[in-house]
Scaffold this motif. Structure first.
Motif, PDB file in Angstrom:
ATOM      1  N   ARG A 182       0.833  -1.197   0.000  1.00 31.52           N
ATOM      2  CA  ARG A 182       0.000   0.000   0.000  1.00 31.52           C
ATOM      3  C   ARG A 182       0.869   1.248   0.000  1.00 31.52           C
ATOM      4  O   ARG A 182       1.928   1.278   0.628  1.00 31.52           O
ATOM      5  N   SER A 211      -8.209   1.078  -4.939  1.00 30.52           N
ATOM      6  CA  SER A 211      -8.182   2.236  -4.038  1.00 30.52           C
ATOM      7  C   SER A 211      -8.504   1.768  -2.631  1.00 30.52           C
ATOM      8  O   SER A 211      -9.224   0.792  -2.441  1.00 30.52           O
ATOM      9  N   ASP A 212      -7.957   2.477  -1.656  1.00 26.79           N
ATOM     10  CA  ASP A 212      -8.381   2.270  -0.276  1.00 26.79           C
ATOM     11  C   ASP A 212      -8.412   3.623   0.425  1.00 26.79           C
ATOM     12  O   ASP A 212      -8.154   4.650  -0.189  1.00 26.79           O
ATOM     13  N   GLU A 213      -8.739   3.634   1.701  1.00 25.24           N
ATOM     14  CA  GLU A 213      -8.930   4.886   2.430  1.00 25.24           C
ATOM     15  C   GLU A 213      -7.663   5.734   2.518  1.00 25.24           C
ATOM     16  O   GLU A 213      -7.744   6.941   2.721  1.00 25.24           O
ATOM     17  N   ALA A 214      -6.500   5.143   2.366  1.00 27.45           N
ATOM     18  CA  ALA A 214      -5.247   5.887   2.518  1.00 27.45           C
ATOM     19  C   ALA A 214      -4.530   6.134   1.197  1.00 27.45           C
ATOM     20  O   ALA A 214      -3.533   6.833   1.167  1.00 27.45           O
ATOM     21  N   GLY A 231      -3.302   7.829  -4.386  1.00 24.74           N
ATOM     22  CA  GLY A 231      -4.568   7.205  -4.738  1.00 24.74           C
ATOM     23  C   GLY A 231      -4.811   7.021  -6.222  1.00 24.74           C
ATOM     24  O   GLY A 231      -5.866   6.546  -6.624  1.00 24.74           O
ATOM     25  N   ARG A 262       0.406   5.905  -0.408  1.00 22.36           N
ATOM     26  CA  ARG A 262      -0.543   7.010  -0.180  1.00 22.36           C
ATOM     27  C   ARG A 262      -1.013   7.696  -1.459  1.00 22.36           C
ATOM     28  O   ARG A 262      -1.820   8.609  -1.396  1.00 22.36           O
ATOM     29  N   LYS A 322      -3.716   3.718  -2.395  1.00 15.06           N
ATOM     30  CA  LYS A 322      -3.995   2.531  -3.202  1.00 15.06           C
ATOM     31  C   LYS A 322      -3.164   1.368  -2.692  1.00 15.06           C
ATOM     32  O   LYS A 322      -2.182   1.540  -1.977  1.00 15.06           O
ATOM     33  N   ARG A 323      -3.576   0.182  -3.085  1.00  7.64           N
ATOM     34  CA  ARG A 323      -2.816  -1.025  -2.765  1.00  7.64           C
ATOM     35  C   ARG A 323      -2.760  -1.901  -3.994  1.00  7.64           C
ATOM     36  O   ARG A 323      -3.698  -1.942  -4.784  1.00  7.64           O
TER      37      ARG A 323
END
Length: 95
Positions: free
Chosen positions: A36, A76-79, A40, A38, A81-82
């Protein structure tokens, strides 16, 4: 698996400035690796891989990920991307 993780962490550092975290989840059917960062921008990770020219210095890493992992994706994730890579067990229970 180590080569794939190295490539994904290297991409996160090169393109997003850092890898926020790396996770490794073991299951009876295989292993899931997630890297992950930061940034996005999931479009920064190409889904359709174009072959690198012989003279290109970069551009082969995701080909390795594509060939070595059973499957991979970016999400995408809350912080940010992964990038997730899945490795299925072979017959006999080995990775």
């Amino acid at each position: 698996m180590v080569l794939v993780v190295d490539e994904l962490v290297g991409n996160a550092v090169t393109h997003a400035g850092e890898a926020v975290d790396v996770s490794l989840d073991l299951y009876p059917w295989g292993t899931v690796v997630q890297v992950r960062d930061r940034d996005g921008d999931t479009a920064a990770v190409p889904r359709k891989l174009a072959p690198a020219d012989d003279e290109d210095v970069n551009g082969r890493g995701l080909f390795l990920v594509n060939e070595l992992a059973s499957a991979w994706r970016v999400q995408s994730d809350e912080a940010g991307k992964r990038v997730v890579a899945v490795f299925l067990c072979r017959a006999g229970g080995t990775h």
